[in-house]
Design a protein around this motif. Sequence first.
Motif, PDB file in Angstrom:
ATOM      1  N   SER A  95       0.843  -1.193   0.000  1.00  0.00           N
ATOM      2  CA  SER A  95       0.000   0.000   0.000  1.00  0.00           C
ATOM      3  C   SER A  95       0.877   1.241   0.000  1.00  0.00           C
ATOM      4  O   SER A  95       2.099   1.164   0.142  1.00  0.00           O
ATOM      5  N   GLY A  97       0.962   3.460   2.359  1.00  0.00           N
ATOM      6  CA  GLY A  97       1.568   3.487   3.682  1.00  0.00           C
ATOM      7  C   GLY A  97       2.691   2.480   3.824  1.00  0.00           C
ATOM      8  O   GLY A  97       3.722   2.765   4.453  1.00  0.00           O
ATOM      9  N   LEU A 100       5.954   3.739   2.382  1.00  0.00           N
ATOM     10  CA  LEU A 100       6.660   4.670   3.261  1.00  0.00           C
ATOM     11  C   LEU A 100       7.214   3.948   4.489  1.00  0.00           C
ATOM     12  O   LEU A 100       8.331   4.241   4.931  1.00  0.00           O
ATOM     13  N   MET A 101       6.451   3.010   5.024  1.00  0.00           N
ATOM     14  CA  MET A 101       6.891   2.261   6.199  1.00  0.00           C
ATOM     15  C   MET A 101       8.201   1.527   5.901  1.00  0.00           C
ATOM     16  O   MET A 101       9.098   1.457   6.748  1.00  0.00           O
ATOM     17  N   VAL A 115       3.754   4.590  12.433  1.00  0.00           N
ATOM     18  CA  VAL A 115       2.502   4.976  11.777  1.00  0.00           C
ATOM     19  C   VAL A 115       2.355   6.497  11.775  1.00  0.00           C
ATOM     20  O   VAL A 115       1.937   7.103  10.777  1.00  0.00           O
ATOM     21  N   VAL A 118       4.661   8.060   9.134  1.00  0.00           N
ATOM     22  CA  VAL A 118       4.114   7.891   7.783  1.00  0.00           C
ATOM     23  C   VAL A 118       2.983   8.889   7.537  1.00  0.00           C
ATOM     24  O   VAL A 118       2.917   9.532   6.485  1.00  0.00           O
ATOM     25  N   ALA A 119       2.087   9.015   8.508  1.00  0.00           N
ATOM     26  CA  ALA A 119       0.962   9.952   8.364  1.00  0.00           C
ATOM     27  C   ALA A 119       1.468  11.379   8.188  1.00  0.00           C
ATOM     28  O   ALA A 119       0.956  12.137   7.356  1.00  0.00           O
ATOM     29  N   LEU A 122       2.900  11.837   4.606  1.00  0.00           N
ATOM     30  CA  LEU A 122       1.862  11.949   3.579  1.00  0.00           C
ATOM     31  C   LEU A 122       1.160  13.302   3.657  1.00  0.00           C
ATOM     32  O   LEU A 122       0.869  13.923   2.629  1.00  0.00           O
ATOM     33  N   GLU A 131      -2.962   6.225   3.293  1.00  0.00           N
ATOM     34  CA  GLU A 131      -2.093   5.103   3.663  1.00  0.00           C
ATOM     35  C   GLU A 131      -2.528   3.774   3.056  1.00  0.00           C
ATOM     36  O   GLU A 131      -1.705   2.960   2.658  1.00  0.00           O
ATOM     37  N   SER A 132      -3.840   3.518   3.008  1.00  0.00           N
ATOM     38  CA  SER A 132      -4.330   2.200   2.584  1.00  0.00           C
ATOM     39  C   SER A 132      -4.492   2.069   1.074  1.00  0.00           C
ATOM     40  O   SER A 132      -4.806   0.983   0.572  1.00  0.00           O
ATOM     41  N   ARG A 150       8.356   9.040   0.406  1.00  0.00           N
ATOM     42  CA  ARG A 150       9.127   7.847   0.787  1.00  0.00           C
ATOM     43  C   ARG A 150      10.606   8.182   0.943  1.00  0.00           C
ATOM     44  O   ARG A 150      11.258   7.734   1.895  1.00  0.00           O
ATOM     45  N   THR A 153      11.093  10.219   4.213  1.00  0.00           N
ATOM     46  CA  THR A 153      10.961   9.444   5.449  1.00  0.00           C
ATOM     47  C   THR A 153      12.209   8.620   5.732  1.00  0.00           C
ATOM     48  O   THR A 153      12.424   8.188   6.872  1.00  0.00           O
TER      49      THR A 153
END
Length: 213
Positions: A95, A97, A100-101, A115, A118-119, A122, A131-132, A150, A153
């Motif tokens: 996804s 998210g 980025l994770m 989390v 990532v938020a 974005l 994210e999803s 990405r 981060t």
Amino acid sequence: MTETGLLIDQVTITLAEREIVSLTRRVAPGNVLTVMGPSGAGKSTLLAYIGGFLDPVFRAEGRVLVDDVEVTALKPEDRHMGVLFQDPLLFPHMSVGGNLMFALPQAVRGRAARVARVAEALEGVGLAGLESRDPATLSGGQKARVALARVLTSSPRALLLDEPFSKLDADLRAQTRELVFSKARESGLPVLLVTHDEADAEAAGGDIVRVGA
């Protein structure tokens, strides 16, 4: 005294005894150095050397330092160069998210902290709450923004831009350029941009080096 920013120190790249690139330049934090030239002039080859993925058919000499750390003495995975290519290269099985994770440094520990990071990333590129989403459902401009988020981060030392705006239409290109350069300024990241587009160089607003002319 520590010198901040990106230093390209007497870097010379040759192919079969022919000099492709020869460059010494310093890029201050938040500033952009643009390397311009036609296709095949060695622009991307310079980025590959700095990033640690230079094709072994080339021979390279010289040092590249960021904030007095000689990155060219490090393994590619330890250089922490943030690279944006012509294509966003998002992982299709993850996804937004998840993409980025994957890039978050290990130092960001705990699911809640990751989390949240990532938020925040974005939201910083105008994509809060996505994210999803499946990357395949995004527009070209959204994919470019996710790719930028990405990279940011991952806590890079510097940004290497390999014509990342070239496949966007004119309006999106201008918006994405402004976003990338403004984020670099906010983060204090030195930027090396390679392009053949004069408008990219003008938008970058920094020094310009021309190769292969």
